[in-house]
Write a protein that holds these residues in place. Structure first.
Motif, PDB file in Angstrom:
ATOM      1  N   ASP A  31      29.726  59.867  24.453  1.00 47.87           N
ATOM      2  CA  ASP A  31      28.859  58.686  24.508  1.00 47.87           C
ATOM      3  C   ASP A  31      27.511  59.050  25.129  1.00 47.87           C
ATOM      4  O   ASP A  31      27.438  59.768  26.126  1.00 47.87           O
ATOM      5  CB  ASP A  31      29.516  57.578  25.327  1.00 47.87           C
ATOM      6  CG  ASP A  31      30.730  56.990  24.628  1.00 47.87           C
ATOM      7  OD1 ASP A  31      30.930  57.313  23.440  1.00 47.87           O
ATOM      8  OD2 ASP A  31      31.473  56.231  25.270  1.00 47.87           O
ATOM      9  N   GLY A  32      26.446  58.520  24.528  1.00 46.47           N
ATOM     10  CA  GLY A  32      25.109  58.723  25.054  1.00 46.47           C
ATOM     11  C   GLY A  32      24.366  59.914  24.486  1.00 46.47           C
ATOM     12  O   GLY A  32      23.160  60.059  24.746  1.00 46.47           O
ATOM     13  N   GLN A  33      25.024  60.794  23.726  1.00 49.73           N
ATOM     14  CA  GLN A  33      24.336  61.954  23.165  1.00 49.73           C
ATOM     15  C   GLN A  33      23.252  61.517  22.189  1.00 49.73           C
ATOM     16  O   GLN A  33      23.396  60.545  21.449  1.00 49.73           O
ATOM     17  CB  GLN A  33      25.332  62.867  22.445  1.00 49.73           C
ATOM     18  CG  GLN A  33      26.076  63.814  23.381  1.00 49.73           C
ATOM     19  CD  GLN A  33      26.997  64.757  22.630  1.00 49.73           C
ATOM     20  OE1 GLN A  33      27.807  64.310  21.841  1.00 49.73           O
ATOM     21  NE2 GLN A  33      26.876  66.041  22.881  1.00 49.73           N
ATOM     22  N   ILE A  34      22.150  62.252  22.211  1.00 50.27           N
ATOM     23  CA  ILE A  34      21.007  61.930  21.364  1.00 50.27           C
ATOM     24  C   ILE A  34      21.247  62.473  19.957  1.00 50.27           C
ATOM     25  O   ILE A  34      21.788  63.571  19.781  1.00 50.27           O
ATOM     26  CB  ILE A  34      19.715  62.509  21.953  1.00 50.27           C
ATOM     27  CG1 ILE A  34      19.516  61.982  23.388  1.00 50.27           C
ATOM     28  CG2 ILE A  34      18.513  62.134  21.093  1.00 50.27           C
ATOM     29  CD1 ILE A  34      19.432  60.481  23.479  1.00 50.27           C
ATOM     30  N   ALA A  35      20.802  61.718  18.953  1.00 46.29           N
ATOM     31  CA  ALA A  35      20.947  62.116  17.552  1.00 46.29           C
ATOM     32  C   ALA A  35      19.630  61.922  16.828  1.00 46.29           C
ATOM     33  O   ALA A  35      18.829  61.046  17.186  1.00 46.29           O
ATOM     34  CB  ALA A  35      22.048  61.306  16.877  1.00 46.29           C
ATOM     35  N   GLU A  36      19.410  62.755  15.827  1.00 46.93           N
ATOM     36  CA  GLU A  36      18.258  62.623  14.943  1.00 46.93           C
ATOM     37  C   GLU A  36      18.721  61.948  13.654  1.00 46.93           C
ATOM     38  O   GLU A  36      19.741  62.335  13.082  1.00 46.93           O
ATOM     39  CB  GLU A  36      17.648  63.996  14.629  1.00 46.93           C
ATOM     40  CG  GLU A  36      17.112  64.712  15.852  1.00 46.93           C
ATOM     41  CD  GLU A  36      16.601  66.108  15.527  1.00 46.93           C
ATOM     42  OE1 GLU A  36      16.715  66.502  14.351  1.00 46.93           O
ATOM     43  OE2 GLU A  36      16.099  66.778  16.436  1.00 46.93           O
ATOM     44  N   VAL A  37      17.970  60.956  13.220  1.00 47.59           N
ATOM     45  CA  VAL A  37      18.370  60.157  12.058  1.00 47.59           C
ATOM     46  C   VAL A  37      17.247  60.157  11.038  1.00 47.59           C
ATOM     47  O   VAL A  37      16.073  59.989  11.381  1.00 47.59           O
ATOM     48  CB  VAL A  37      18.696  58.707  12.477  1.00 47.59           C
ATOM     49  CG1 VAL A  37      19.069  57.863  11.258  1.00 47.59           C
ATOM     50  CG2 VAL A  37      19.818  58.688  13.495  1.00 47.59           C
ATOM     51  N   SER A  38      17.640  60.336   9.795  1.00 51.39           N
ATOM     52  CA  SER A  38      16.696  60.190   8.683  1.00 51.39           C
ATOM     53  C   SER A  38      17.279  59.196   7.694  1.00 51.39           C
ATOM     54  O   SER A  38      18.427  59.328   7.267  1.00 51.39           O
ATOM     55  CB  SER A  38      16.445  61.537   7.996  1.00 51.39           C
ATOM     56  OG  SER A  38      17.642  62.065   7.458  1.00 51.39           O
ATOM     57  N   ILE A  39      16.504  58.197   7.344  1.00 50.26           N
ATOM     58  CA  ILE A  39      16.916  57.178   6.387  1.00 50.26           C
ATOM     59  C   ILE A  39      16.581  57.678   4.987  1.00 50.26           C
ATOM     60  O   ILE A  39      15.452  58.098   4.728  1.00 50.26           O
ATOM     61  CB  ILE A  39      16.233  55.833   6.669  1.00 50.26           C
ATOM     62  CG1 ILE A  39      16.447  55.425   8.137  1.00 50.26           C
ATOM     63  CG2 ILE A  39      16.743  54.762   5.736  1.00 50.26           C
ATOM     64  CD1 ILE A  39      17.884  55.219   8.517  1.00 50.26           C
ATOM     65  N   VAL A  40      17.549  57.631   4.095  1.00 50.12           N
ATOM     66  CA  VAL A  40      17.364  58.174   2.745  1.00 50.12           C
ATOM     67  C   VAL A  40      16.221  57.461   2.031  1.00 50.12           C
ATOM     68  O   VAL A  40      15.412  58.092   1.339  1.00 50.12           O
ATOM     69  CB  VAL A  40      18.673  58.052   1.942  1.00 50.12           C
ATOM     70  CG1 VAL A  40      18.469  58.493   0.498  1.00 50.12           C
ATOM     71  CG2 VAL A  40      19.775  58.876   2.594  1.00 50.12           C
ATOM     72  N   ALA A  41      16.120  56.159   2.202  1.00 50.55           N
ATOM     73  CA  ALA A  41      15.075  55.389   1.524  1.00 50.55           C
ATOM     74  C   ALA A  41      13.710  55.537   2.186  1.00 50.55           C
ATOM     75  O   ALA A  41      12.708  55.082   1.623  1.00 50.55           O
ATOM     76  CB  ALA A  41      15.465  53.915   1.476  1.00 50.55           C
ATOM     77  N   MET A  42      13.656  56.160   3.375  1.00 51.40           N
ATOM     78  CA  MET A  42      12.393  56.339   4.094  1.00 51.40           C
ATOM     79  C   MET A  42      12.296  57.791   4.554  1.00 51.40           C
ATOM     80  O   MET A  42      12.391  58.085   5.748  1.00 51.40           O
ATOM     81  CB  MET A  42      12.321  55.377   5.286  1.00 51.40           C
ATOM     82  CG  MET A  42      12.538  53.922   4.900  1.00 51.40           C
ATOM     83  SD  MET A  42      12.740  52.818   6.328  1.00 51.40           S
ATOM     84  CE  MET A  42      11.135  52.982   7.079  1.00 51.40           C
TER      85      MET A  42
END
Length: 438
Positions: free
Chosen positions: A294-305
């Protein structure tokens, strides 16, 4: 002619059996307790890679679906009806404001119940008024009778005062008249109490009927109001799947609710995600569970953006489920920097960096093998590959950090023995096809 055909068939069967025996013998000979060195033929066809040195970042990658956290779920109300017909429904993805109607169910039955309850209420109220009026009239009549009885007693007592001056028989009559007047007065007083209790009971019965009609009317109004589902906050409409009467098969996508569909009480019809609080739910392989917290940082990329990058953190980690050969667990990520362009249901790619090892020797995970408690690779030596013990330091789904090798050494990406077996099986099946074709 018939005998010739039979002999020909028997002659053709012998080579086929010979090939099968050869293949079986070759397969049995390739079951060693420890991998053996393979020859040049295997070396030429094996995919290989080199041992690399550098900084290794261990990451966990997943794909999930974007949805609003603390979403408002709109469900069919509990109105006593088995099924409710949708008469109004916002389109999927349509933006709504707080207080705006999203779903409306058919209220015909409840409106009829309300009209019936209101009629019963009006009748019950009239019954209460009538009972109160009758009670008041009876009480007035009773008071008049009571006054008359008291007056009769007073007159009888006055007449009895003359008894000393009157004849004995007349005096006795006056005494009896007083006693009779007293009895009538006492009986009337007792009757007044009983009549009052009866009158109050009659009024209470009518009031109970009126209260019952009031409750029915209030319930009908409440049901009508509950069948008009309004958004408590602004957002976008996410229409849910219609599982009412639809049979679910593996891999089947159920249709969404539409105008005219029926819904059972308690079924979710639409959802209004909270646009200020987004989260992503992803299914991750069980192998990576020990690397996440819990609390770990993640990088997110949205497919539509694709031009925008987002940050998130692990909100919660769920239990493991799935088949024994593909165990997974649900991980929920909370998006830290949402933008107004986000929409429910968008696909998102997630990457969590769990550890970084500097100046490490690493290989693709496919190049590492395990057998009988030993960890080894197939190291190239000249034109052949031979097993070489190594020590596993750390692994992820795609990479392994090891010791026991040098940078630049070439290792196989597949087992030489398995490649040889596949090649032998391919030759045997080709020979069998050739025999069948002849």
């Amino acid at each position: 002619m018939r005998r010739s055909a039979l002999l020909t068939g028997a002659v053709m069967t012998v080579p086929a059996l010979a090939v099968l025996i050869a293949v079986t013998s070759g397969a049995a000979s390739n079951w060693p307790a420890w991998p053996r060195q393979s020859g040049p033929a295997a070396a030429l066809n094996l995919p290989s890679t080199t041992v690399k040195r550098g900084e290794v970042r261990f990451t966990v990658s997943a794909r999930g679906e974007l949805q609003g956290s603390n979403s408002e779920m709109m469900v069919a109300p509990m109105t006593g009806a088995r099924e409710l017909i949708i008469t109004y429904l916002k389109d999927p993805g349509e933006q709504v404001k707080a207080g705006e109607t999203v779903v409306q169910f058919d209220t015909t039955e409840q409106e009829f119940a309300l009209a019936e309850a209101e009629a019963d209420l009006a009748e019950a109220e009239q019954q209460v008024v009538q009972a109160e009026a009758e009670t008041a009239a009876k009480e007035e009549e009773t008071r008049a009778l009571l006054l008359q009885a008291k007056s009769d007693l007073k007159v009888a007592e006055l007449e009895a005062r003359k008894n000393p001056l009157l004849a004995a028989i007349v005096a006795r009559q006056n005494t009896l008249a007083v006693e009779a007047a007293q009895d009538r007065l006492h009986q009337l007083e007792r009757d007044i109490a009983n009549r009052g209790a009866s009158s109050r009971a009659a009024i209470m019965i009518q009031e109970a009927a009126r209260n019952k009609a009031q409750v029915k009317a209030q319930t009908a109004r409440k049901n009508i109001d509950s069948m008009n589902l309004k958004a408590k906050s602004g957002g976008y409409v996410n229409v849910q799947q219609n599982m009412n009467g639809n049979f679910m098969f593996w891999g089947m996508q159920l249709p969404a609710f539409k105008l005219g569909d029926t819904a059972r009480a308690g079924m979710a019809v639409a959802q209004i995600p909270d646009l200020n609080s987004w989260e992503i739910r992803a299914q991750i392989a069980e192998l990576d569970r020990g690397h996440l917290a819990d609390g770990q940082i993640a990088e997110v990329s949205i497919v539509a953006m694709p031009d925008k990058q987002f940050k998130a953190h692990i909100k919660s980690i769920g239990g493991t489920n799935g088949s024994p050969w593909e165990r997974r667990f649900e991980c929920v990520f909370a998006l830290d920097n949402p933008v107004p362009e986000l929409r429910p249901g968008m696909s998102a790619n997630i990457r969590v960096t769990t550890d970084t090892v500097k100046d490490a020797l690493w290989l693709p995970s496919q190049a590492l093998f395990e057998s009988d408690g030993r960890t080894f690779v197939y190291l190239q030596s000249g034109q052949s590959f031979s097993p070489k013990d190594v020590k596993l330091v750390q692994r992820s789904e795609s990479r392994v950090v090891i010791t026991g090798l040098s940078e630049g050494q070439v290792v196989a990406m597949a087992s030489p023995e398995s490649m040889q077996r596949k090649k032998g099986e391919g030759s045997a099946s080709g020979a069998l096809k050739a025999l069948k074709g002849s």
